[in-house]
Design an enzyme around this catalytic site. Structure first.
Site, PDB file in Angstrom:
ATOM      1  N   ASP A  67       0.811  -1.212   0.000  1.00 21.12           N
ATOM      2  CA  ASP A  67       0.000   0.000   0.000  1.00 21.12           C
ATOM      3  C   ASP A  67       0.845   1.262   0.000  1.00 21.12           C
ATOM      4  O   ASP A  67       2.063   1.209   0.190  1.00 21.12           O
ATOM      5  CB  ASP A  67      -0.965  -0.004   1.200  1.00 21.12           C
ATOM      6  CG  ASP A  67      -0.299  -0.472   2.491  1.00 21.12           C
ATOM      7  OD1 ASP A  67       0.938  -0.480   2.541  1.00 21.12           O
ATOM      8  OD2 ASP A  67      -1.018  -0.834   3.433  1.00 21.12           O
ATOM      9  N   ASN A 136      -7.780  -2.841  14.167  1.00 19.38           N
ATOM     10  CA  ASN A 136      -9.156  -3.131  13.737  1.00 19.38           C
ATOM     11  C   ASN A 136      -9.208  -4.317  12.766  1.00 19.38           C
ATOM     12  O   ASN A 136     -10.218  -4.545  12.118  1.00 19.38           O
ATOM     13  CB  ASN A 136      -9.782  -1.893  13.091  1.00 19.38           C
ATOM     14  CG  ASN A 136      -9.006  -1.411  11.872  1.00 19.38           C
ATOM     15  OD1 ASN A 136      -8.078  -2.082  11.426  1.00 19.38           O
ATOM     16  ND2 ASN A 136      -9.379  -0.269  11.331  1.00 19.38           N
ATOM     17  N   HIS A 138      -7.327  -4.705  10.041  1.00 16.15           N
ATOM     18  CA  HIS A 138      -7.013  -4.444   8.629  1.00 16.15           C
ATOM     19  C   HIS A 138      -5.711  -5.134   8.217  1.00 16.15           C
ATOM     20  O   HIS A 138      -4.816  -5.327   9.033  1.00 16.15           O
ATOM     21  CB  HIS A 138      -7.000  -2.937   8.302  1.00 16.15           C
ATOM     22  CG  HIS A 138      -5.839  -2.144   8.824  1.00 16.15           C
ATOM     23  ND1 HIS A 138      -5.970  -0.866   9.335  1.00 16.15           N
ATOM     24  CD2 HIS A 138      -4.517  -2.415   8.906  1.00 16.15           C
ATOM     25  CE1 HIS A 138      -4.795  -0.404   9.680  1.00 16.15           C
ATOM     26  NE2 HIS A 138      -3.881  -1.325   9.447  1.00 16.15           N
ATOM     27  N   GLU A 143      -9.576  -1.801   5.176  1.00 20.59           N
ATOM     28  CA  GLU A 143     -10.236  -1.501   6.444  1.00 20.59           C
ATOM     29  C   GLU A 143     -11.503  -2.347   6.579  1.00 20.59           C
ATOM     30  O   GLU A 143     -11.991  -2.921   5.591  1.00 20.59           O
ATOM     31  CB  GLU A 143     -10.597  -0.006   6.466  1.00 20.59           C
ATOM     32  CG  GLU A 143      -9.396   0.928   6.379  1.00 20.59           C
ATOM     33  CD  GLU A 143      -8.641   1.080   7.699  1.00 20.59           C
ATOM     34  OE1 GLU A 143      -8.556   0.114   8.474  1.00 20.59           O
ATOM     35  OE2 GLU A 143      -8.122   2.181   7.947  1.00 20.59           O
TER      36      GLU A 143
END
Ligand code: F6R
Length: 263
Positions: A67, A136, A138, A143
């Site tokens: 990313d 979370n 990810h 996400e």
């Protein structure tokens, strides 16, 4: 999923580096998928050391990063291209032209995402994909609510991820809220996945990844469907796993079997 629980971050880095070392030894022109963030830094240190001591060469290796922030030039100190140059590429004998990070400054990010997928495919796919995990759940910048078969695309970051990554930006410095990320489908196409997690702040995400249902609200849970995913955890990250003693038992049995087979 193979769950490996080790004492500390040093052992995790050595374990992960050893898997990558074995991959490159078996196939010198391996295609690696790489991650940024704090978790893989020690592993990159191990790879740099192996390269310096002459036991591991990256001359024929290609890499694709997961990313990049949308809107940052590769020369920006907070860009993931800059991170990779500083923490790995400039210290090893890799050909920099064989290293790819999604182009965060692309004039047309949608076309650039499509092109990134095509470049991975043209290289024959990713042999080993290295992952960290967000609090979370990810992976990459996929996400919660990301499609479990998604491909490389532009993603909006959650407030939680923006807050977690604020530590890398100076006070008042512009922090992007958008990213380009490989999709979960892209990650799932890798022939092997290694996910590293350290610290108690990752314990809930690891619990949901390993023992929760397969669901888009925990993107890493998609790895339950991967044919060769290894999760390398420290005790703190593994602390909420109900079956952690069983996972340790499996590992001991695997080690015994490998020793018997002389592997
Ligand atoms: C980074 C990436 C992210 C990080 C995750 C954990 O390329 O893809 O998914 O792996 O945010 O970051 P750290 O390691 O800093 O806790």
């Amino acid at each position: 999923m193979q769950i490996v629980i080790l004492a500390d971050a040093i052992q995790i880095a050595q374990y992960g580096a050893d898997l990558i070392h074995k991959q490159i030894s078996a196939k010198p022109c391996s295609v690696l998928g790489l991650a940024t963030g704090s978790t893989p830094v020690a592993l990159y240190g191990e790879l740099i050391e192996a390269n310096r001591s002459g036991v591991l060469s990256f001359q024929s290796v290609s890499t694709f990063n997961l990313d990049e922030y949308l809107g940052l030039e590769g020369s920006h100190p907070q860009s993931y291209r800059h991170f990779m140059n500083e923490h790995l590429f400039k210290h090893i004998d890799i050909n920099i032209h064989n290293t790819a990070v999604p182009p965060g400054n692309a004039a047309n990010p949608i076309d650039a995402c499509r092109d990134y997928e095509a470049r991975i495919e043209a290289k024959g796919g990713i042999d080993i994909q290295l992952l960290g995990i967000g609090r979370n759940g990810h992976i990459g910048f996929n996400e919660p609510s990301s499609g479990l078969t998604s491909r490389t695309r532009v993603k909006t970051l959650t407030q939680a991820t923006i807050a977690d990554n604020a530590r890398f930006f100076a006070e008042g410095e512009y922090q992007p809220h958008l990213s380009m990320t490989m999709g979960i489908g892209t990650i799932m196409d890798s022939r092997k996945v290694i996910l590293l997690a350290t610290g108690a702040s990752k314990a809930d995400a690891i619990k949901a990844t390993v023992e929760g249902p397969l669901m888009a609200s925990c993107p890493a849970s998609a790895l339950q469907m991967h044919r060769d995913a290894v999760l390398v955890l420290d005790e703190a990250a593994a602390s909420k796993l109900s079956d952690r003693e069983f996972y340790k038992h499996i590992e001991r049995e695997n080690q015994k079997l490998l020793a018997q087979l002389g592997i």
